[in-house]
Design an enzyme around this catalytic site. Structure first.
Site, PDB file in Angstrom:
ATOM      1  N   ASP A   1      -3.030   2.435  -5.864  1.00  0.00           N
ATOM      2  CA  ASP A   1      -1.938   2.592  -4.954  1.00  0.00           C
ATOM      3  C   ASP A   1      -2.028   1.316  -3.947  1.00  0.00           C
ATOM      4  OD1 ASP A   1      -4.336   3.001  -3.647  1.00  0.00           O
ATOM      5  OD2 ASP A   1      -3.596   4.639  -2.393  1.00  0.00           O
ATOM      6  N   GLU A   2      -2.710   0.336  -4.200  1.00  0.00           N
ATOM      7  CA  GLU A   2      -2.428  -0.908  -3.538  1.00  0.00           C
ATOM      8  C   GLU A   2      -2.780  -2.166  -4.182  1.00  0.00           C
ATOM      9  OE1 GLU A   2      -5.407  -1.566  -0.287  1.00  0.00           O
ATOM     10  OE2 GLU A   2      -6.725  -0.001  -0.989  1.00  0.00           O
TER      11      GLU A   2
ATOM     12  N   ASP B   1       0.985  -1.355   0.071  1.00  0.00           N
ATOM     13  CA  ASP B   1       0.013  -0.206  -0.041  1.00  0.00           C
ATOM     14  C   ASP B   1       0.990   1.283   0.228  1.00  0.00           C
ATOM     15  OD1 ASP B   1      -2.283   1.746   0.307  1.00  0.00           O
ATOM     16  OD2 ASP B   1      -2.601   0.996   2.270  1.00  0.00           O
TER      17      ASP B   1
END
Lengths: 390, 375
Positions: free
Chosen positions: A106-107, A13
Site C-alpha cells: 500500500d505504499e 500511501d
C-alpha cells in the site's frame, strides 16, 4: 540524478488500505468503525479512521481492540483482494514514471523528476494519481512531495487521510525540526529512549547535537545517519524492481499449543502456503527462518542459510522442522509460529546441485504438479496427507 | 603418586587422549584425563562415544592413579618449555612442576568415572601411513550436516584381504580400496564410523607403524571399532543406520575421457573461481584437447581460462561446484588426473595417474555430480 535537490519524489500511501478495500467490498460497513484482523487472538492489520478514534492501532492484539471499541466491526483480511488492488494501484504509478519503488502493498516512492515536462509539476502529478486511484479503485491515498524520500514520506504522513502536501527545500527545516525524534526513520522506542536520556526530544535537538555525541550514544552508522536525516539529508535513490526480500506466513493459534506434533503440522501447512506463493513468482530461497511466539509474547526466531537455494515444500519444511527441533522446546506454550523464506533469488539464476542416484522425477516435479492443480482447483486441493484433517 | 616425564612425550600423549574430551559431558568426571603411573605412564580419556589411551615412558617414584582436568592439563603441557615435568599427588591436588613453573590442579572424582569398553579382538593389520592416506582421500567427501548422520560417516567394508572405504554427502562419493592382512582369511563385515573421528585419528597415523584394526564380525551385536598402534589406542562406537548402496553408481564405461595435469588444472580452477562464491558453478567445456573454464554470468564479474589436455570422445559442457572439484583433484594425490564422463547431467569420475599414458587403476575413485541450470 545530477542534483539531488532538484529531484521530485512522491511518497504515495493508501489510507487505511486493508480497511478501505474491505469497506469498498461491503458497502454496509461505510461510516462505521472497521477493524481488519484475523481471529480472536490475532493482531490488528488495519483500522479505518472511525476506529482509530477509539485508540485502535495497527499491530495491537485484536482482543485489546475489541475492548477499546466494542461496537467496531471486525472483519477477516482478504489478502487476495488486497494484492489485486495493490497491483492495479502500482500499475497506475507506472503509467507516470518507471521509477516506482513499492515499500509494501500500500505504499511506494515515485521519482517523477524526469517526467515533469510530460505530466506537469510534482503537485499536478500527485493530483492526477490521486484522482485516478479514486476513480478506478474507490479508495483514497495521501501523497507527500519533496526533493528526497525521507521528507516525502514525512509529508505524506502529515496530510493523512486523503491529503497532499509538498515540502519545498526552503521550507524543509521549518517543517522538520519541530517534529519529535520518533518521526525520523529508524528511531524506534529503544533509540527514542536513549535519545530522551540525552535530553533530545525534537529533530531540532538532534540537529544541534555534535555528531560525535550521537555516534558515542548510538554507534557509528546509526549516529551518522540520524544526524544527516536531522538536517533533511537523504541521498537514497528510488530503486526500481527491488525483489521481495522475503515471503512469510504465520499463524496465531486459537488457543496456545504445546504439542510439538501439532506445531510441526502447522509449520508444514505454513511452509506449503509460503513456498507455493514463492514458486508462483518463480523465486527460490537461500535462507529459511522460523518464528515462535510463546504464551507470554516472548518471541524467538532462528534461521538457516542453505548451501543452494531451495523452493520445494518438502525441502523447506525439512529445514524449518530442524530449526524448530533445535529450539528444544519442552512442552512450552506457544501462541504463534511462522516461517519466512528469505534471501530470495530468481529461479532462472539458480542452479541445482545434482545428487548421486537422484531420481529424474522427484519431489520437485511432484510439487510443480501440485502447484498446477492448486491454480486450477484452489489452494489446498492437493495437500500433504498429514494436513488432511484441516 | 609421583613421577617425572619428558615434556614432548607428555604433549603427544595428552594431545592424543584429549580428542576424546567432550565439551559438554554428561558428568564432570568426563572432563578429566586419567593418569595412571606404574612401570610406565598411562593416559586415557573418553566422551562415551570414543575413548583413547596411550602409554609413554616416565620415571615413576610412587605409583598411583588420578583424574585431572583434561583441557587444563593439555594447555599447561603445551605451554611449558622442553624440560622434565614432575607430577606429585598432594591430598586432593596434583602439583605440576617444570623448572621454576608450578601449577596446582584439583583432582576430579575418579570413582565416578564410567567403565571404558574393552578393545575388541584384533581383526587384521595395515600400515598406519597407508591407512591415514586412505582416510584423508575418503573423508573429504563425507557430509558435514549432523541432521543426516549416516552421511557424516565413513563406510568401512572388509572382505577378506581387502578393505573398502567410502563416504558421500550425496553430491560426491569417494571410494578407496586397499589391501590389508586379515587375521581370519574368511572375515567379512562392514560398519560405519564418524568421519571426524577417523580424520582426527589419521593425524596421528603418519608414521609407518603397524596399525591393528579390531571390529566385531557382521553377526555380532558389538557396536565398537578399535584401532591400535604400538603405544596408542582408540575405541569408538560406530554410527547407527546403513550407508546407502553405492556400487551401482560407479560406471563401467565413459562417453568421453580427459587426462589433465592436476597442478595446472587446480591453478586454473582457483583463478577462475575467484569471481564466484563457493556454491556458484564453474562451467567447463571439454573439447578436442582443451578445457575452457568459465565462471560468472551477466552483470557480475566473469572469468575464463583455457588449458591443454588429452581428450577423447564427444565434446561436453558441464558445470561443477568449484569446491567439490578442487577437493577431488587434491584427494587424488597424483601428478595427473583421469576424468571420465557419462553425460552432462551425470556423474564424472576422477581417478589418479602417475603418468599421462598410464592406465587407470581402481584403487581410488571420486565421483562428482554436476550442477544443472534450471530450465
Amino acid at each position: 540524478m545530477s542534483d539531488i535537490n532538484h529531484s521530485t519524489i512522491l511518497h504515495v500511501d493508501m489510507d487505511a488500505f486493508y480497511a478501505s478495500v474491505s469497506i469498498r467490498e461491503n458497502p454496509k460497513l461505510k461510516g462505521k468503525p472497521v477493524v481488519v484482523g484475523a481471529g480472536a487472538r490475532g493482531v490488528v492489520l488495519s483500522a479505518n479512521y472511525q476506529a482509530r478514534k477509539y485508540g485502535i492501532k495497527a499491530a495491537m492484539p485484536v482482543g485489546r481492540a475489541r475492548r477499546l471499541a466494542p461496537n467496531a466491526i471486525f472483519v477477516s483480511p482478504d489478502h487476495e483482494k488486497y494484492s489485486e488492488v495493490s497491483d492495479s494501484v502500482m500499475a497506475i504509478f507506472r503509467n507516470y514514471t518507471p521509477y516506482v519503488e513499492p515499500l509494501s502493498l500500500d505504499e511506494a516512492f515515485l521519482d517523477v523528476t524526469g517526467v515533469k515536462k510530460l505530466f506537469g509539476s510534482g503537485i499536478e502529478i500527485a493530483q492526477k494519481i490521486r484522482a485516478e486511484i479514486f476513480a478506478t479503485e474507490q479508495i483514497t491515498c495521501s501523497v507527500g512531495i519533496a526533493h528526497n524520500k525521507f521528507i516525502a514520506k514525512l509529508a505524506s504522513g502529515h496530510c493523512k487521510p486523503d491529503g497532499l502536501l509538498e515540502i519545498k527545500p526552503e521550507q524543509m527545516l521549518q517543517f522538520l525540526h519541530p517534529l519529535p525524534v520518533s518521526a525520523i526513520w529508524g528511531v524506534g522506542p529503544a533509540t527514542e529512549e536513549q535519545l530522551t536520556r540525552l535530553g533530545l526530544r525534537t529533530v531540532f535537538d538532534i540537529a544541534n547535537t555534535p555528531v560525535n555525541t550521537l555516534i558515542r550514544a548510538l554507534g557509528d552508522a546509526a549516529g551518522n545517519s540520524l544526524y544527516e536525516l536531522s538536517w533533511g539529508r537523504d541521498f537514497r535513490e528510488v530503486t526500481i524492481d527491488e525483489p521481495d526480500k522475503s515471503i512469510s506466513a504465520a499463524e496465531t493459534f486459537s488457543s496456545d499449543l504445546e504439542d510439538s506434533e501439532e506445531i510441526l503440522r502447522e509449520l508444514l501447512r505454513l511452509t506449503e502456503k509460503a513456498t507455493s506463493r514463492m514458486r508462483a513468482r518463480a523465486l527460490m530461497a537461500n535462507t529459511i527462518s522460523i518464528k515462535v511466539r510463546f504464551a507470554d509474547f516472548k518471541t524467538i526466531s532462528k534461521s538457516k542459510t542453505v548451501d543452494l537455494p531451495i523452493s520445494g515444500t518438502q525441502e523447506c519444511y525439512l529445514v524449518a522442522k530442524k530449526l524448530y527441533e533445535s529450539l528444544k522446546l519442552d512442552r512450552a506454550r506457544i501462541r504463534l509460529v511462522g516461517i519466512a523464506l528469505e534471501n530470495l533469488i530468481d529461479q532462472s539464476e539458480s542452479v541445482e546441485q545434482l545428487t548421486l542416484g537422484q531420481r529424474p522425477v522427484g519431489w520437485r516435479q511432484a510439487e510443480a504438479a501440485i502447484d498446477d492443480v492448486s491454480e486450477k482447483f484452489g489452494q489446498g486441493s492437493v495437500r500433504p496427507a498429514r494436513l488432511l484433517n484441516d | 603418586m609421583k613421577f617425572e616425564v619428558e615434556r614432548d612425550l607428555l604433549v603427544d600423549a595428552v594431545n592424543w587422549v584429549s580428542r576424546s574430551l567432550s565439551n559438554r559431558p554428561i558428568s564432570t568426571a568426563l572432563l578429566g584425563i586419567i593418569i595412571e603411573a606404574d612401570k610406565s605412564l598411562h593416559f586415557s580419556a573418553s566422551d562415551l562415544e570414543s575413548s583413547t589411551k596411550t602409554e609413554i615412558p616416565g620415571s615413576v617414584q610412587q605409583p598411583g592413579k588420578v583424574l585431572v582436568p583434561g583441557r587444563l592439563l593439555a594447555e599447561i603441557s603445551r605451554s611449558l618449555p622442553n624440560k622434565p615435568i614432575s607430577f606429585t599427588l598432594d591430598g586432593t591436588r596434583v602439583n605440576v612442576v617444570s623448572g621454576k613453573s608450578k601449577f596446582t590442579l584439583p583432582i576430579l572424582p575418579i570413582n565416578e568415572y564410567p567403565n571404558l569398553p574393552n578393545m575388541p579382538t584384533t581383526t587384521g593389520e595395515i600400515n598406519s601411513g597407508v591407512f591415514a592416506n586412505a582416510i584423508n582421500q575418503v573423508a573429504v567427501a563425507a557430509g558435514k550436516d549432523d541432521s543426516l548422520p549416516t552421511l557424516t560417516g565413513v563406510y568401512i567394508e572388509i572382505n577378506e584381504n581387502q578393505i573398502t572405504l567410502a563416504a558421500t554427502d550425496r553430491y560426491r562419493l569417494a571410494v578407496k580400496k586397499l589391501d590389508w592382512k586379515a587375521k581370519n582369511p574368511n572375515f567379512k563385515t562392514h560398519t560405519l564410523l564418524r568421519a571426524r573421528t577417523l580424520s582426527e585419528a589419521a593425524k596421528f597415523l603418519e608414521l609407518n607403524q603397524q596399525l591393528n584394526i579390531s571390529l566385531a564380525d557382521e553377526n555380532s551385536n558389538e557396536k565398537l571399532i578399535g584401532f591400535t598402534l604400538p603405544k596408542k589406542s582408540l575405541i569408538s562406537r560406530v554410527l547407527d543406520g546403513s550407508f546407502p548402496p553405492f556400487q551401482h553408481l560407479l560406471p563401467n564405461s565413459f562417453s568421453s575421457e580427459a587426462t589433465v595435469e592436476i597442478s595446472v588444472f587446480l591453478d586454473a580452477v582457483r583463478r577462475v573461481a575467484l569471481v564466484t562464491d563457493k556454491t556458484v558453478p564453474l562451467r567447463l567445456n571439454f573439447t578436442n584437447n582443451s578445457i575452457q573454464l568459465e565462471a560468472g554470468t551477466g552483470d557480475e564479474a566473469q572469468a575464463s581460462e583455457s588449458i591443454d589436455i588429452n581428450y577423447k570422445g564427444e565434446a561436453i559442457n558441464i558445470a561443477f561446484n568449484p569446491t567439490y572439484l578442487t577437493d577431488g583433484l587434491n584427494a587424488l594425490g597424483t601428478k595427473f588426473a583421469h576424468i571420465g564422463f557419462t553425460g552432462a547431467n551425470k556423474p564424472a569420475i576422477l581417478t589418479g595417474l602417475d603418468k599421462p599414458d598410464a592406465s587407470t587403476t581402481d584403487t581410488y575413485k571420486y565421483l562428482l555430480m554436476p550442477m544443472r541450470y534450471s530450465a
